[in-house]
Each structure stands twice: as C-alpha cells, then as structure tokens.
Write an enzyme that holds these catalytic residues in place. Sequence first.
Site, short mmCIF file in Angstrom:
data_model
loop_
_atom_site.label_atom_id
_atom_site.label_comp_id
_atom_site.label_asym_id
_atom_site.label_seq_id
_atom_site.Cartn_x
_atom_site.Cartn_y
_atom_site.Cartn_z
N LEU A 3 4.80 11.13 1.77
CA LEU A 3 3.63 11.97 1.51
C LEU A 3 3.66 12.67 0.15
CD1 LEU A 3 3.22 13.60 5.05
CD2 LEU A 3 2.16 11.53 4.19
N ASP A 36 -0.06 -4.72 3.88
CA ASP A 36 1.19 -3.95 3.95
C ASP A 36 1.64 -3.91 5.40
OD1 ASP A 36 2.43 -1.29 1.99
OD2 ASP A 36 3.28 -1.94 3.89
N CYS A 54 38.77 -5.08 -1.65
CA CYS A 54 39.97 -4.24 -1.61
C CYS A 54 39.69 -2.84 -2.15
CB CYS A 54 41.15 -4.91 -2.30
SG CYS A 54 40.92 -5.05 -4.05
N GLY A 63 0.80 1.20 -4.52
CA GLY A 63 -0.40 0.72 -3.84
C GLY A 63 -1.49 1.78 -3.69
N ARG A 79 8.63 -10.33 -3.37
CA ARG A 79 8.13 -10.63 -4.71
C ARG A 79 8.27 -12.10 -5.04
NH1 ARG A 79 10.47 -5.19 -6.38
NH2 ARG A 79 8.73 -4.08 -7.31
N ALA A 91 0.85 -1.20 0.00
CA ALA A 91 0.00 0.00 0.00
C ALA A 91 0.88 1.24 0.00
CB ALA A 91 -0.92 0.00 1.22
N GLY A 122 3.75 3.50 -2.71
CA GLY A 122 3.67 4.40 -3.85
C GLY A 122 2.74 3.88 -4.93
#
Lengths: 639, 325
Positions: free
Chosen positions: A52, A43, A168, A24, A117, A20, A22
Amino acid sequence: MASQNQLASIKGAKVLMVGAGGIGCELLKTLALSGFQDIHIIDMDTIEVSNLNRQFLFRKSHVGQSKAKVARDAVLRFRPHISITPYHANVKDPDFNVDFFKQFNVILNGLDNLDARRHVNRLCLAAEVPLVESGTTGFLGQVTVHVKGRTECYECQPKPAPKTYPVCTITSTPSKFVHCIVWAKDLLFTKLFGDKNQENDLNVRSTDATSSSEHVEDVFERRKDEDIEQYGRRIYDHVFGYNIEEALSNEETWKNRNRPKPIYSRDFLHDEIAQQNGNVDNAASDPSSVSAMASLGMKNPQDIWCLKENSRIFMEAFKLFFMKREKEIGNLTFDKDDQLAVEFVTAAANIRASSFGIPLHSLFEAKGIAGNIVHAVATTNAIIAGLIVIEAIKVLQNDTNKYRMTYCLEHPTRKMLLMPVEPFEANKSCYVCSESPLTLEINTHRAKLRDFVEKIVKAKLGMYFPLIMHGAALLYEVGDDLDEAMVANYAANLEKVLSELPSPVTSGTTVTVEDLKQELTCNINIKHREEFDEEKEPDGMLLSGWTQASSVEKDDNKSNGNGGSTSNASQAVPVEAEDNVEMDVPSGKKRRLSEISSQGLLSFTEETKNHGKLEVVDDDDDLVMLDGDPGLNKRKRMQ
Amino acid sequence: MDGEELTEQETALYDRQIRVWGADAQRRLSKSHILVCGVKGTVAEFCKNIVLAGVGSLTLVDDRVVTDEALFSSNFLIPPDENVYRGKMLAELCCDSLKDFNPMVRVSVEKGDVSGFDGEFFNKYDVVVVSCCSLVTKKSVNEKCRKLSKHIAFYTVDCRDSSGEIFVDLQDHIYSKKKLEETVECKLQYPSFEEAISVPWRALPRRVSKLYFAMRVIEKFEAEGRHPGDVSIADLPDVLRLKKELCEANSLNESHIPDALLERLVTGTREFPPVCAVIGGILGQEVIKAISGKGDPLKNFFFFDAVDGKGIIEDISISNPKSGS
C-alpha cells in the site's frame, strides 16, 4: 502534449500490461491519462499491506483481492469511458498463448521475476509483438525496448544468476550475517519444519563429511516421550553447541579464522521456562497470527535482540510451531510473510552469528535478507512507468530510430539522473531470438532423460511445455491430450539414461527441444563427457553457447542454488522480490555498455563513473536536434 | 533522533521504503509539513508520491474553480463527473482524493492566493512547492521563505508540452550520505531563485540544457502581462523576438535556444502525462531527500524532455566556475 499523430496511434492501440504491482499501478494510471483506450492487464497476485505504500490504486480494504481487478476499478473512477480488461491469472497459463499475444500492438512488462519475463519475451518474439520491459529497485530502474528484427530480445544477454554461497561457508565458516540467515532458513528451518527427505547439510562438516550423516537423522527427530521443551533445548544444544564443538575439533579450519564459540541453552534459558509456558496458551488461535514476539511481549521489529532474547524467541517459536501449527510441520517452506517463521529464522541466525562473532541484526533486517525483499518506493515506479509510456508511444508510431533504453540512476552520471541509451542489436548467438544451437556436455551413459529435462530444459531453458525430439523420434512431451500409452512411454523414458533411449542420444547427435506454447525451438548438440567436477559443475552437465553469469562468492567451493538444497536445480532461483531489476549484463564487445561488470545495476553508476566510457545518445550543442531529424538523433559519441 | 518509534502499523505499511531510506528518515518524514501551490498534473503526481511516502501533512493551495475538464486533463485526482467537480476549487477536489491514499497523512486546503501569503504563513511548513505561477510570485515566495530563521526547502516545478523543469533552493543544506561503508556529512549552499536566474548566461557552462534558456524566455514573456501558462502559437513571433533580445543582451548564440523548442513550449500548454509522472517522481524523491537529510539532493535545476529522453541536472549558481564541458 502528444501530437495529433501520436494521439491517433494511442487511441487506436490495444495494449497488454503484465503485472499490476508497483510499476503496474503507476503504468495503468499514466496510460489512462495519456489517452489509451483499450488496456488489458494480467496479474496473479492479491493485495498485501506492504504494497500500500506505493501501489496507490489499492486501499487497506482491498487486502486479499485481485490486483488486476482492483486496479481496473480504481482507474475507471477517473477515466470511466475507457476499456480495461483484467485477468487475475498467471501469465504463464496456457490461455495466454501466441494468438492471445497477437491481438496487442505492444506488451508492457511490470513484472517481478525472471521466469515470467523470459516467458513473456518468448511469446512476444513468437507473436512478433514489441515488448517494453522494466524493473526497479530502490531509486534505481530501467526501461528497455525489445522489437524482433530491430533490437536485442530480453534474453540476448544472460541475466545474472541469484547470489549463491558455497556450501561450506554456510555450514562451517560463516563470515557474514547473510550466511547465518541462509543456514537458519534453508538448513535448520527446512530440517525441522519442512521436507525431511530433502538433502540437507545441516551438520557442521568435519574432515570426513560422510561419517556423521547417519547420526544426524536421529538428532532432529523428536524422541518418544520427549516434551517439546526438552526437544527444543536438545536441538538448540545440538546445532549451537555440539556442532560447533565438533567443528572446532578440526584445527585446520581455524588456522586463519576466528574460532567460533559453542552456545548452550543452559547459559541463557535457565529460569525462563516456567514463566513462558503460561503465555503460549494465550496466543491467538488463528495459526497465521501466531507470534513468539507477541507471546513474549516484544513489539519493535527494529530492535536488535541480545543473545538471551534471541534464545527465548528461538525456543518460543519452536514450541509454537509444535503447539499451534503442528499440521503444517513437514510441509513448511520459508515465507517472508510468515511471522513465526521469520521470528524463528531471525533468532536462529542471530544465535549462530553470535557464535561466530558476526554482528546481530533486527527482525526487520533479517526478514529483508531472508525474504530477498527488494527495496521499493513509489517515486521510482512512477518515473519508470512514465518512461514506459513514452517508449510505448514510439513503438506504436514505429519510430524505430528513437527507441531508447533508459536508466534511472540514484547518482547523476554526466549530469544525468535519467539516462537514455540506444538499444542494442540482437545477439546473433542468442538461442532464443536467433535460435542458435547450444552445446551440452553430458555423461550420456549415466545421465537420465529426467536429469536433462529438469536441469537443462526447465531450469536453464525456462520451458514449461517441452517436447523433446531426437531425429524423428519423439522422446518426451507434456500436454493434456496425450493418451495413456504415450504417458506411460514418456514416463519410462524419463528414467532411462540418454544412450539407452529408444533412439539413443549419444555424442555427436542433436536433440531438439521445443516449447509449443512459447513457440521456441532449440537444437542442442550433445557431447559425451565422462567426468564432471562435483564442486564446479554440480548439475553433472554443462550447457554452453549460452552462459548464465554466475555470482557465486569468490572462495567458492560449490554452487548450490540459494545456499541450501543442492538436489533441485530447478528451484535455484528464489527471487520473490517485487519489481526487481534484472540489469542487463552486457558482456559482448559489441555492446556499448561492455565496461559494466556483471554485478548488476547497483554497481552501475560506480562503474560508469570509474570508466566514464559509457556512450550515451547525445545531441551536440551546435546542432538543433529538436526538429526530429532521425539521422542526427542517431549520432553518438564517446565522452 | 528524538527517540519516538514508528508504530507497528507504520512499520508494516512503510516496510519496503524503510528498507530504502531507514527508520529515522521515515520518522522525519512523518513529522514534516508540505505546502503546494498550484495543482496541475505534475503536482498531483508529486502529491501522490509524498502522501504515499508518509509525510505528516500536506496543504494544497489552488483556488481555481473547475469549470471544464481542460483544467485537469492530466490530473488523476479529479473524477471527470460534472456533478462532482462543477463549482469546486481544484485544491478541494484533489484534497478529497489524496486523503484516501494514506489515512496517516493529514491533507487539507488553504484558501487564498499564494502571492498574498506572508512569512508567518510559510513558517508552518518545512517544504514549499510552487507551480503554475508567475515569475514575480516565484521570486517573492522564495524570498519570504528565505527570510525565516527556519530552513524551508523551496521548489518550483513546471511542465510544458513534453518537457519539465524543477528548481530547488535548500539554502544551507547539511545532509549525510553513504560513502563506501561510512556515513559522511556534507554541506551544500544554494542560491535563491532570483540569484540563480540572474547568473549571466555567458557565465554558464557551454553545455547547459537548452531547456533552461527556453524556460527563462517563456517565463519572461509571461511576466510581461500574461497569466502563467497563458501562451499560444499566436505568441510565437513575439516569443522569438524576446529570445533574440535576451540572447543579444547576454551575448549568447541564438542556436542555444532552438526556435522549434520554443514553438513546442508555447504550443503545448497541456501537460503530457508521462512527463508529469517523471517530473512528479523526481520532485517527490528530492523532497524526501531534503526532509530526511539523506543522500545528495539535486542542485539546483532539473530538466526532462521526452523528446530526447534525458533527465539532466544543472547547477546554476553564482559561484559556478566558468568552464566548458
């Protein structure tokens, strides 16, 4: 608008959304508008401020709350009469088993990591439920359809492994800023604030790598009656000064490289100490809001600090960890949302970069690199969500011939920004959907069952509830309902080498690994091999029949997960980004995208432009395609 | 740039997208003013996208009074509660929801009809998007914007059934793009809407999207006495007749505009929400590119059809060389 037929199948459908975030949020909105009536959504995440800007169902007041639940409430406000069932949980929880999946007509993935996934792919295969899979990064995205018996599964083509760097390069010869970040995050930060027992190549290697290891342990421990200031300056001088001097003494290394410059704290921190001490106490008492930038009065995360500023941040962050967050020391792991950790890592990486003549970076940039933050915008997620719904409706109507994988591109290819391609057939050697046997080369006299479980069963096969059989003998299993004797028996088996197990696993025999939750069985043919190349085969075993594309840098000496710990292969996938694309990397000749290299979607358009061989589903100008003749729609042609 | 920095709050909120387009593009966005006329599902998607992206202000024009849910079947900005929507204008209702998406963006409503606004009105904006309006209005708004000394980015967007169209006019547009490791400056010249649709059909490349022609037929049909979007299956015979005329006048083979496509476009007057999401997403991206002056903007038409799944760019300009595919 959808036809009556489509509307009927939409209304009657029960769908499961996994994620749920981006994608979703956009997907849930578009499903609701399209007329879906019964939507379940899983989720495990809670809402953060950085969500947001694109996860538009969430507001600032929701920060900290369950994404699945808040998303449900938000969508019900404009579609009150549909049913949305949220689960604030991990899709890998045993509750979400094959029977759970079977109740749905289609599964829609908007996930952010490879592990989940793969897990959902297996459950979909076992439950025989179609899967629509998706991912975005920046302006790029893709939607694919996976239907058992019709198309390839999500795992038919190995996914590119996360980028790794030779040890290295990280410890001795960094040439890019990212090398300095990996050093600061996985070596220095871990050494000082994380698990002290973890293997760690912090010291620059001299010609004889083992000689200084004992000395190292001493240096990083705080000495008795040493104050934090002295301790911090000693660490500073050791890692940026002494270690560089030591490395410089190895002339061979610098023949064809620029020589690094040792940096000592006295050059940058002489008069600062007195002023700083006062500020520290003013820092907020909430450990999560402690910030070296704040206590030094620095505000803009986009600024690139000079060496002196970096040195001050380094010392300030170091001190703040010991003064304000002492309880966490020893257990800290780097987290991109931990401001103080990001400050420390940025400063340390910049000081090291400065030593090696590498351009310095801002905290904002360093945070992105260190946190593997995937670029994300609302528009791409919205587009991808729209495409998911279009494919989902085809799946519900069983419109097999019209399934498409669609790529959302940043630059047009053959005039297309959204490019549909016919789905590929299942890979017959896929161990997941075709259950083809794999081959494991392993030293059966040295490798323990534990090594096999950790490095192969968990890390490579992605199984969470494995059961391991050899002939009729049960060697190992995981579960809640095991009795004590069995638990003890399995624990003992884990410590045994393969050839000494109750049913000896030797060359030419076959081990069966099963995951009961995923309902996946995998046969592994065992082949004994005495020696392994420590650099190229750090696991000490080699699984074939299914190969993971490697993205180790060219001058590779040793692949080591994320550049840090070599000891724990199961942690070698540090993808914590959002909605990241895991581009299918076609490698087989049969795949039409076979020209595309294994560099992932970012190079996708370049590749296709260069080769121009990509075969796209294309209707011909002179044919009327819109009547929906499936025979014609299937036509493809080369450019 | 002008030197003004993003606030801490902005940096935190826009973190993920600043990583895509950079801090200076974000600053330009926050100073830009957008006007949209005609708020149906596709435009609602677009508004959501640019409000989230953090433009300076968004002004909505749509005086249509909401009487039933048909007006917003694919618009998620309006709660389907009669007590809330009855008697209110579409623009007002959408404005209320959009404000909530991002407190840093000023969202407001202008009353009136877009065809009645003069140049001075448009001069307040950097971007003008028109939707659900007549051919005449599209042309006249575009011309008014072009007459101003300031470069206003002009877009039209329309969705019918499962397909959609975007038109872009950026006039003389200068932008930068990354080529390998270097940033290079590029320049594009756009025709006006009138100029673009006046390009003789036979002068266009052979493989131009069928949707381009089909949309022009319906646009023309509606221009002759219909409100935008006011067509139905009953009009099909007349639409087909018009198609025949236009094809003959342009010496274009009629097979370039399949009857079935026209039938679909006149029947499906409601927007298909997944297509709104796709078209609204592409339009959002294009507006962001135009404001930030970063990345290749599309020139000058975009088409998407859920039936074949292709999202195609067509360059329909006077200077278009006559060439095959």
